[in-house]
Design an enzyme around this catalytic site. Structure first.
Site, PDB file in Angstrom:
ATOM      1  N   SER A 158       0.702  -1.044  -0.133  1.00 50.48           N
ATOM      2  CA  SER A 158       0.100  -0.065  -0.146  1.00 50.48           C
ATOM      3  C   SER A 158       0.813   1.300  -0.142  1.00 50.48           C
ATOM      4  O   SER A 158       1.686   1.268  -0.838  1.00 50.48           O
ATOM      5  CB  SER A 158      -1.011   0.028   1.132  1.00 50.48           C
ATOM      6  OG  SER A 158      -1.957   0.889   0.903  1.00 50.48           O
ATOM      7  N   ASP A 253     -10.012  -3.930  -4.758  1.00 53.60           N
ATOM      8  CA  ASP A 253      -9.216  -2.930  -4.313  1.00 53.60           C
ATOM      9  C   ASP A 253      -9.026  -1.625  -5.163  1.00 53.60           C
ATOM     10  O   ASP A 253      -9.005  -1.569  -6.275  1.00 53.60           O
ATOM     11  CB  ASP A 253      -7.548  -3.438  -4.273  1.00 53.60           C
ATOM     12  CG  ASP A 253      -6.791  -2.534  -3.690  1.00 53.60           C
ATOM     13  OD1 ASP A 253      -7.046  -1.157  -3.025  1.00 53.60           O
ATOM     14  OD2 ASP A 253      -5.532  -2.635  -3.523  1.00 53.60           O
ATOM     15  N   HIS A 283      -8.230  -4.861  -0.963  1.00 55.79           N
ATOM     16  CA  HIS A 283      -6.989  -4.390  -0.329  1.00 55.79           C
ATOM     17  C   HIS A 283      -6.773  -4.736   1.166  1.00 55.79           C
ATOM     18  O   HIS A 283      -7.651  -4.975   2.001  1.00 55.79           O
ATOM     19  CB  HIS A 283      -7.223  -2.671  -0.236  1.00 55.79           C
ATOM     20  CG  HIS A 283      -6.040  -2.039   0.025  1.00 55.79           C
ATOM     21  ND1 HIS A 283      -5.079  -1.716  -0.813  1.00 55.79           N
ATOM     22  CD2 HIS A 283      -5.476  -1.522   1.189  1.00 55.79           C
ATOM     23  CE1 HIS A 283      -4.418  -0.891  -0.263  1.00 55.79           C
ATOM     24  NE2 HIS A 283      -4.496  -0.811   1.045  1.00 55.79           N
TER      25      HIS A 283
END
Length: 311
Positions: A158, A253, A283
């Site tokens: 991320s 995501d 995600h």
């Protein structure tokens, strides 16, 4: 495919419990909730040969740096700098502890995790510069650390993937340290992204487009900073000469498309890339190896790619 049954069970549990989205909390509240969630889903932390706590110099003061060593420490070992996720606003080396332990054992490398400064207290580019300082420190202290500076990789998930991409640009443009590989797990790559995946994912029980906006809002003191390639690597004028990459994305995501677009941009610039999308996954799944089989599989895949790169 539909959201994977394991992921759907977690989503339903959060919805039934009325768990507030992190973007409705203060940063301090969100930091505590995020760490608790990650620890609950990460699985039992694997034992490693040794864990060392260091303090290293950074551009804004001392930084915490944690080193994980495998049980077999014969000879100089390759090293991985792993950058935790959390939207540049949440997280610490504790956030990625389980990931770092698994990668240390599975790759057979020394893994470093740096406590870079967080926004909004320290907005862009503080985190980028802290990660650069950590990479330089590892390379400069390779002899005393027992690592091979010619076999240094960087990775993260991320926001950690975003920082990984930014760090490779800095290392290329500033003459080092040399990086053998980059592991990008569902990275943010473009502040101004307007992709189908960003628009279509709005489930409050999952990481969604409002989550993305909340994190960017904390990270950037000025929205114009989002155009800088160290904030939005997809906007870099030239991606040639960057280290080979592994890119992992998740079907459910909002960052899926910009991660895959970055993989394509790297390929177009002549950078070797292997990209893999995990169907039915949201995600954050990479950090949820204790409750999502695909999270464990993705960590194994990342370890395999890193082993090959760091031989």
């Amino acid at each position: 495919m539909p959201l994977h049954p394991q992921a759907e069970a977690l989503r339903a549990q959060r919805a039934r419990a009325g768990t507030p989205p992190l973007y409705t909390l203060t940063p301090a509240e969100a930091r505590a909730a995020d760490l608790a969630d990650i620890r609950a889903a990460a699985g039992n932390p694997e034992p490693v040969g040794a864990v060392e706590e260091h303090r290293i110099p950074g551009p804004g003061g001392e930084l915490a740096l944690r080193l994980y060593r495998p049980a077999d420490t014969a000879g100089r070992l390759p090293a991985l700098l792993y950058l935790f996720g959390g939207g540049w606003t949440l997280g610490s080396p504790d956030t990625s502890d389980a990931i770092c332990r698994r990668l240390t054992n599975a790759v057979g490398c020394v893994t470093a995790s740096v406590g870079y400064r967080l926004a909004p207290e320290h907005p862009f580019p503080a985190a980028v510069h802290d990660c650069r300082a950590a990479a330089r420190w590892l390379a400069e202290h390779a002899d005393t650390l027992g690592i091979d500076p010619a076999r240094l990789a960087v990775g993260g998930d991320s926001a950690g993937g975003n920082l990984t991409a930014a760090l490779t640009l800095l290392a290329r443009d500033e003459g080092g340290p040399a990086l053998r590989h980059q592991l990008l797990v569902y990275p943010n790559t473009d502040y101004r992204a307007d992709t189908p995946s960003l628009r279509e994912h709005d489930d409050p029980a999952l990481f969604n487009r409002r989550s993305v906006a909340w994190y960017w809002g904390h990270y950037l003191a000025d929205p114009a900073d989002g155009d800088h390639p160290h904030a939005s690597p997809l906007r870099a004028a030239d991606l040639a000469g960057l280290p080979p990459a592994t890119v992992i994305t998740a079907e459910y995501d909002p960052l899926r498309d910009e991660g895959e677009q970055y993989a394509e941009a790297l390929r177009a610039a002549g950078v070797p890339v292997e990209a893999r999308r995990y169907a039915g996954m949201p995600h954050g799944f990479f950090a949820m190896a204790g409750v999502l089989d695909a999270g464990a599989e993705a960590q194994q895949y990342a370890a395999q790619r890193l082993r090959e790169a760091l031989r």
